[in-house]
Design an enzyme around this catalytic site. Structure first.
Site, PDB file in Angstrom:
ATOM      1  N   GLY A  22     -53.817 -85.274 -85.933  1.00  0.00           N
ATOM      2  CA  GLY A  22     -54.170 -83.868 -85.904  1.00  0.00           C
ATOM      3  C   GLY A  22     -53.045 -82.977 -85.415  1.00  0.00           C
ATOM      4  CB  ALA A  23     -49.523 -83.650 -85.132  1.00  0.00           C
ATOM      5  CG  ASN A  24     -52.489 -79.768 -89.289  1.00  0.00           C
ATOM      6  OD1 ASN A  24     -53.159 -80.460 -88.550  1.00  0.00           O
ATOM      7  ND2 ASN A  24     -53.023 -78.916 -90.152  1.00  0.00           N
ATOM      8  CB  THR A  25     -53.103 -76.521 -86.354  1.00  0.00           C
ATOM      9  OG1 THR A  25     -53.343 -75.209 -85.840  1.00  0.00           O
ATOM     10  CG2 THR A  25     -54.386 -77.320 -86.283  1.00  0.00           C
ATOM     11  N   GLY A  26     -52.561 -76.382 -83.343  1.00  0.00           N
ATOM     12  CA  GLY A  26     -53.186 -76.440 -82.032  1.00  0.00           C
ATOM     13  C   GLY A  26     -52.554 -77.398 -81.054  1.00  0.00           C
ATOM     14  N   GLY A  28     -52.416 -80.677 -81.015  1.00  0.00           N
ATOM     15  CA  GLY A  28     -51.619 -81.747 -81.607  1.00  0.00           C
ATOM     16  C   GLY A  28     -50.235 -81.278 -81.990  1.00  0.00           C
ATOM     17  CB  SER A 146     -63.766 -82.362 -74.529  1.00  0.00           C
ATOM     18  OG  SER A 146     -64.431 -81.140 -74.286  1.00  0.00           O
ATOM     19  CE1 TYR A 172     -65.892 -81.942 -79.314  1.00  0.00           C
ATOM     20  CE2 TYR A 172     -66.686 -81.045 -77.233  1.00  0.00           C
ATOM     21  CZ  TYR A 172     -65.639 -81.385 -78.070  1.00  0.00           C
ATOM     22  OH  TYR A 172     -64.346 -81.175 -77.659  1.00  0.00           O
TER      23      TYR A 172
END
Length: 320
Positions: A22-26, A28, A146, A172
């Protein structure tokens, strides 16, 4: 202990290989960028390859993109096989990707979306890559949990996939509690190997795309409070980065923001909920996860120790 740990405290990462989901945004993206800035060879393991390439273009150093869809066991197996052919070892596996408060839906394999993506997907990926880490001194698996693991959270073994009823908040919470239980049981199994360790982290409340599915009833009050209670993705990534790189970190530890209620601030050691330390539940979840994913790990179970609510994972076998 550093009171205000920042990316400036990350040791030289040259020669190390990091895989970040998940490293394309935020979070990550910020995690991967910081590791690349310190010299690591970084693999962005992402579902959207186009966005992954755009993210990689904004980073310095040796950054590549690996397609990975955590909602598909076939994709996970393909990604793991590709990484095994491309890399000769992995120093850091950062299990960062996740979904939050999604409407009721399932993964391609029929798992509830949040449990399937956040826990089972990363469980399978870790199991398929772990033997590339076991021979590597100082290698680490860091899984992002989280504060939601405390909110209406339990492992519902009687209905793991929420087929009888569905609460997006509770689902969640279950997935994020599972992330911690996975980390603690993995560390227990790794302890006898003396090389790889498992740690967890959480970002507090960070301003990222993850909150896009927040229920309407919560969105308005959160919107008003956002400037006061949220922090940037770069700050939210610091607990993960500290767990991944701080030479003083131990297996089984959990890092989060050091401010009030762990909402924001510089990273420090924190504790998770009493439920997360239940060894029997950790071990049952592990067995069920192996059965659901068809993935077994190259580490054997260690003798159980009494579950106690001690700080910093002190009830777990740890090593640097």
């Amino acid at each position: 202990m550093t009171e205000k740990w920042t990316t400036a405290d990350i040791p030289d990462q040259r020669g190390r290989v990091a895989v970040v989901t998940g490293a394309n945004t935020g979070l990550g993206y910020e995690t991967a960028k910081a590791l690349a800035d310190r010299g690591a060879s970084v693999v962005l393991a992402v579902r959207d390859v186009t966005k992954g390439r755009q993210a990689a273009a904004r980073m310095n150093g040796d950054v590549t993109v690996q397609p990975l869809d955590l909602t598909s066991l076939d994709s996970i197996r393909t990604a793991a096989a590709t990484l095994r052919s491309r890399l000769d070892h992995i120093d850091l596996l950062i299990n960062n990707a996740g979904v939050m408060y999604t409407p009721k839906q399932t993964t391609r394999d029929g798992f509830e979306m949040q449990f399937g993506t956040n826990h089972l997907g990363h469980f399978a990926l870790t199991g398929l890559l772990l033997d590339m880490m076991l021979p590597v001194p100082g290698s680490r698996v860091v899984t992002v949990s989280s504060t939601g693991h405390r909110i209406r959270a339990a492992i519902h073994f009687d209905d793991l996939q929420w087929q009888r009823s569905y609460s997006r908040v509770s689902a969640y919470g279950q997935s994020k509690l599972a992330n911690l239980m996975f980390t603690y049981e993995l560390q227990r199994r790794l302890a006898t190997h003396g090389t790889t360790v498992a740690l967890a982290a959480h970002p507090g409340i960070s301003s990222t795309e993850l909150a896009r599915n927040t229920p309407t009833a919560l969105r308005l009050p959160i919107g008003w409070l956002a400037p006061l209670i949220t922090q940037t993705p770069a700050m939210g990534a610091l607990p993960t980065l500290r767990a991944a790189t701080d030479p003083a970190a131990l297996g089984g530890q959990y890092y989060g923001p050091g401010g009030r209620n762990q909402i924001k601030g510089h990273p420090r050691l924190v504790t998770s909920s009493p439920d997360s330390y239940e060894v029997a539940v950790q071990q049952r979840l592990w067995t069920v996860s192996e059965s659901l994913t068809g993935v077994t790990f190259p580490v054997v179970p260690a003798p159980a120790v009494p579950a106690v609510d001690q700080p910093f994972g002190a009830d777990l076998p740890g090593s640097r």
